[in-house]
Design a protein around this motif. Structure first.
Motif, PDB file in Angstrom:
ATOM      1  N   HIS A 186       0.988  -1.398  -0.016  1.00  0.00           N
ATOM      2  CA  HIS A 186       0.009   0.070  -0.155  1.00  0.00           C
ATOM      3  C   HIS A 186       0.860   1.286  -0.024  1.00  0.00           C
ATOM      4  O   HIS A 186       1.948   1.383   0.695  1.00  0.00           O
ATOM      5  CB  HIS A 186      -0.942  -0.117   1.229  1.00  0.00           C
ATOM      6  CG  HIS A 186      -1.754   1.174   1.318  1.00  0.00           C
ATOM      7  ND1 HIS A 186      -1.628   2.310   2.285  1.00  0.00           N
ATOM      8  CD2 HIS A 186      -2.801   1.555   0.528  1.00  0.00           C
ATOM      9  CE1 HIS A 186      -2.613   3.037   2.212  1.00  0.00           C
ATOM     10  NE2 HIS A 186      -3.427   2.747   1.194  1.00  0.00           N
ATOM     11  N   GLY A 187       0.328   2.380  -0.558  1.00  0.00           N
ATOM     12  CA  GLY A 187       0.967   3.414  -0.741  1.00  0.00           C
ATOM     13  C   GLY A 187       0.115   4.540  -1.478  1.00  0.00           C
ATOM     14  O   GLY A 187      -0.841   4.266  -1.780  1.00  0.00           O
ATOM     15  N   TRP A 188       0.626   5.821  -1.364  1.00  0.00           N
ATOM     16  CA  TRP A 188      -0.033   7.015  -2.201  1.00  0.00           C
ATOM     17  C   TRP A 188       0.821   8.039  -2.610  1.00  0.00           C
ATOM     18  O   TRP A 188       2.084   8.173  -2.022  1.00  0.00           O
ATOM     19  CB  TRP A 188      -1.177   7.575  -1.237  1.00  0.00           C
ATOM     20  CG  TRP A 188      -0.741   8.106  -0.201  1.00  0.00           C
ATOM     21  CD1 TRP A 188      -0.546   9.754  -0.249  1.00  0.00           C
ATOM     22  CD2 TRP A 188      -0.726   7.793   1.157  1.00  0.00           C
ATOM     23  NE1 TRP A 188      -0.192  10.083   1.081  1.00  0.00           N
ATOM     24  CE2 TRP A 188      -0.576   8.927   2.106  1.00  0.00           C
ATOM     25  CE3 TRP A 188      -1.160   6.583   1.874  1.00  0.00           C
ATOM     26  CZ2 TRP A 188      -0.365   8.634   3.448  1.00  0.00           C
ATOM     27  CZ3 TRP A 188      -1.025   6.550   3.296  1.00  0.00           C
ATOM     28  CH2 TRP A 188      -0.715   7.717   3.835  1.00  0.00           C
ATOM     29  N   TYR A 189       0.502   8.981  -3.448  1.00  0.00           N
ATOM     30  CA  TYR A 189       1.273  10.084  -3.899  1.00  0.00           C
ATOM     31  C   TYR A 189       0.439  11.386  -4.444  1.00  0.00           C
ATOM     32  O   TYR A 189      -0.831  10.864  -4.529  1.00  0.00           O
ATOM     33  CB  TYR A 189       2.405   9.756  -4.922  1.00  0.00           C
ATOM     34  CG  TYR A 189       1.694   9.274  -6.383  1.00  0.00           C
ATOM     35  CD1 TYR A 189       1.471   7.771  -6.537  1.00  0.00           C
ATOM     36  CD2 TYR A 189       1.494  10.277  -7.114  1.00  0.00           C
ATOM     37  CE1 TYR A 189       0.951   7.388  -7.607  1.00  0.00           C
ATOM     38  CE2 TYR A 189       0.708   9.703  -8.472  1.00  0.00           C
ATOM     39  CZ  TYR A 189       0.609   8.205  -8.566  1.00  0.00           C
ATOM     40  OH  TYR A 189       0.041   7.889  -9.864  1.00  0.00           O
ATOM     41  N   ARG A 190       0.900  12.518  -4.289  1.00  0.00           N
ATOM     42  CA  ARG A 190       0.202  13.550  -4.600  1.00  0.00           C
ATOM     43  C   ARG A 190       0.926  14.539  -5.886  1.00  0.00           C
ATOM     44  O   ARG A 190       2.108  14.564  -6.004  1.00  0.00           O
ATOM     45  CB  ARG A 190       0.031  14.605  -3.473  1.00  0.00           C
ATOM     46  CG  ARG A 190      -0.774  14.191  -2.432  1.00  0.00           C
ATOM     47  CD  ARG A 190      -0.939  15.396  -1.155  1.00  0.00           C
ATOM     48  NE  ARG A 190      -1.406  14.713  -0.092  1.00  0.00           N
ATOM     49  CZ  ARG A 190      -2.955  14.644   0.426  1.00  0.00           C
ATOM     50  NH1 ARG A 190      -3.610  15.044  -0.680  1.00  0.00           N
ATOM     51  NH2 ARG A 190      -3.290  14.192   1.391  1.00  0.00           N
ATOM     52  N   THR A 191       0.092  14.639  -6.936  1.00  0.00           N
ATOM     53  CA  THR A 191       0.734  15.328  -7.973  1.00  0.00           C
ATOM     54  C   THR A 191       0.490  16.772  -7.852  1.00  0.00           C
ATOM     55  O   THR A 191       0.053  17.208  -6.804  1.00  0.00           O
ATOM     56  CB  THR A 191       0.044  14.826  -9.490  1.00  0.00           C
ATOM     57  OG1 THR A 191      -1.434  14.632  -9.084  1.00  0.00           O
ATOM     58  CG2 THR A 191       0.413  13.356  -9.687  1.00  0.00           C
ATOM     59  N   GLU A 192       0.878  17.418  -8.771  1.00  0.00           N
ATOM     60  CA  GLU A 192       1.082  19.188  -8.709  1.00  0.00           C
ATOM     61  C   GLU A 192      -0.418  19.600  -8.477  1.00  0.00           C
ATOM     62  O   GLU A 192      -0.428  20.544  -7.946  1.00  0.00           O
ATOM     63  CB  GLU A 192       2.063  19.568  -9.924  1.00  0.00           C
ATOM     64  CG  GLU A 192       2.111  21.131  -9.756  1.00  0.00           C
ATOM     65  CD  GLU A 192       3.137  21.663 -10.793  1.00  0.00           C
ATOM     66  OE1 GLU A 192       3.141  20.813 -11.931  1.00  0.00           O
ATOM     67  OE2 GLU A 192       3.545  22.683 -10.873  1.00  0.00           O
ATOM     68  N   ASP A 193      -1.095  19.064  -9.166  1.00  0.00           N
ATOM     69  CA  ASP A 193      -2.516  19.651  -8.921  1.00  0.00           C
ATOM     70  C   ASP A 193      -3.266  19.093  -7.647  1.00  0.00           C
ATOM     71  O   ASP A 193      -4.467  19.536  -7.413  1.00  0.00           O
ATOM     72  CB  ASP A 193      -3.326  19.287 -10.197  1.00  0.00           C
ATOM     73  CG  ASP A 193      -3.829  17.740 -10.149  1.00  0.00           C
ATOM     74  OD1 ASP A 193      -3.215  16.808  -9.441  1.00  0.00           O
ATOM     75  OD2 ASP A 193      -4.144  17.048 -11.040  1.00  0.00           O
ATOM     76  N   GLY A 194      -2.583  18.601  -6.828  1.00  0.00           N
ATOM     77  CA  GLY A 194      -3.136  18.263  -5.527  1.00  0.00           C
ATOM     78  C   GLY A 194      -3.829  16.971  -5.270  1.00  0.00           C
ATOM     79  O   GLY A 194      -4.202  16.391  -4.406  1.00  0.00           O
ATOM     80  N   LYS A 195      -3.761  16.118  -6.558  1.00  0.00           N
ATOM     81  CA  LYS A 195      -4.738  15.033  -6.648  1.00  0.00           C
ATOM     82  C   LYS A 195      -3.937  13.796  -5.792  1.00  0.00           C
ATOM     83  O   LYS A 195      -2.680  13.669  -6.019  1.00  0.00           O
ATOM     84  CB  LYS A 195      -4.793  14.500  -8.050  1.00  0.00           C
ATOM     85  CG  LYS A 195      -5.758  13.224  -8.091  1.00  0.00           C
ATOM     86  CD  LYS A 195      -5.802  12.909  -9.655  1.00  0.00           C
ATOM     87  CE  LYS A 195      -6.619  11.530  -9.670  1.00  0.00           C
ATOM     88  NZ  LYS A 195      -6.606  11.196 -11.247  1.00  0.00           N
ATOM     89  N   LEU A 196      -4.542  13.107  -4.980  1.00  0.00           N
ATOM     90  CA  LEU A 196      -4.118  12.117  -4.296  1.00  0.00           C
ATOM     91  C   LEU A 196      -4.354  10.704  -5.051  1.00  0.00           C
ATOM     92  O   LEU A 196      -5.496  10.487  -5.320  1.00  0.00           O
ATOM     93  CB  LEU A 196      -4.506  11.953  -2.767  1.00  0.00           C
ATOM     94  CG  LEU A 196      -3.792  11.107  -1.885  1.00  0.00           C
ATOM     95  CD1 LEU A 196      -3.960  11.466  -0.673  1.00  0.00           C
ATOM     96  CD2 LEU A 196      -4.955   9.606  -2.020  1.00  0.00           C
TER      97      LEU A 196
END
Length: 295
Positions: A263-273
């Motif tokens: 499991h994991g996650w990341y946020r892009t420049e537009d703030g989307k998770l």
């Protein structure tokens, strides 16, 4: 009588200038004198106005721009300058790129304006300062503890060198390498840093073989073009094929990060998770993660 007229005409021919230029005529023509004075005053006025204008032009401060903007107005340039000033603090995010080599499709995750730390236990997804979370070290099957040397904020939580790949984070310095005995382990303890071990994938730009032969989604923490990045295969790959793909895209050092359904996650420049994988069993209390936070 004819001779007299001829004489008078000769006198007039030899008289230089017009009749109005003669002194006696000027004195007898006040309107003419007034017109001349007005003309002279007008010329003087024009010269004075021109000198005043030149004075103020020369007195102007230096222009704000020493260039000619191409296809844009001065107002546009000023707006851009204001926008730059209002965004002084950089925004941390993960840049995601797709790349394929030797039929191995991959995602390249590049952190921007972020610092790397470690965490034991899953971080809070509501924490907006966190821009990326990926599982770091493996878990032992016997006692469910962390596999290999692990240091969390200067505290050593586990020991072992079964996996020779390592990542050390000391201050702002991030080191990824392969070694059974590295001074960075003790330095991470002494300077309240972070340290963990994993399978080595690439060392000095060369592939490192590993025993597991199965295929799975693979992830790596790597050095590419002198930058720390995370790389994930978009299809199930063997360790060998994944490591070779890393070498082929210019990775100089790389260690494994837990792949498959971790499991994991990341946020892009537009703030989307973007979240992936499955949550670990709640009974597993030693699951570790690399955590990228906004600086």
């Amino acid at each position: 009588m004819t001779n007299k007229q001829h004489t008078d005409n000769q006198d007039e021919v030899y008289f230089l200038g017009s009749r109005d230029d003669r002194p006696e005529m000027q004195q007898s023509d006040p309107d003419h004198n007034r017109r001349r004075r007005l003309a002279i005053l007008g010329i003087v006025a024009v010269i004075v106005i021109a000198l005043i204008g030149l004075y103020f032009v020369l007195k102007e401060d230096a222009p704000a721009y020493y260039f000619e903007p191409e296809n844009e107005s001065v107002a546009t340039v000023e707006t851009q300058a204001v926008d730059t000033v209002t965004t002084v603090e950089p925004k941390g995010y993960i840049e995601v790129q797709e790349e394929t080599v030797n039929d191995v499709p991959m995602y390249i995750y590049t952190p921007h304006n972020a610092a790397l730390t470690l965490s034991v236990g899953i971080p809070d997804r509501a924490d907006s300062t966190i821009i990326c979370v990926m599982q770091a070290a493996d878990i032992r099957t016997d006692n469910k503890d962390i596999v290999g040397d692990f240091v969390l904020n200067g505290k050593r939580l586990s020991r072992g060198v079964a996996k020779k790949g390592f990542c050390a984070v000391i201050g702002d310095d991030i080191s990824v390498g392969v070694s059974e005995d590295t001074p960075l382990l003790q330095k991470s303890i002494d300077e309240s840093g972070y340290f963990f071990r994993q399978y080595p994938l690439v060392k000095n730009g060369e592939l490192v073989e590993n025993n597991p032969k199965n295929k799975s989604i693979r992830r790596a923490l790597a050095i590419r073009h002198d930058k720390v990045v995370m790389i994930e295969s978009r299809s199930s790959e063997s360790f060998h094929d994944f490591s070779q793909a890393l070498v082929d895209i210019g990775v100089t050092e790389a260690i494994y990060l837990v792949g498959s359904t971790a499991h994991g996650w990341y946020r892009t420049e537009d703030g989307k998770l973007t979240e992936y994988g499955t949550f670990p069993d709640a009974a597993l209390t030693s699951v570790s993660y690399i955590v990228w936070r906004v600086k």
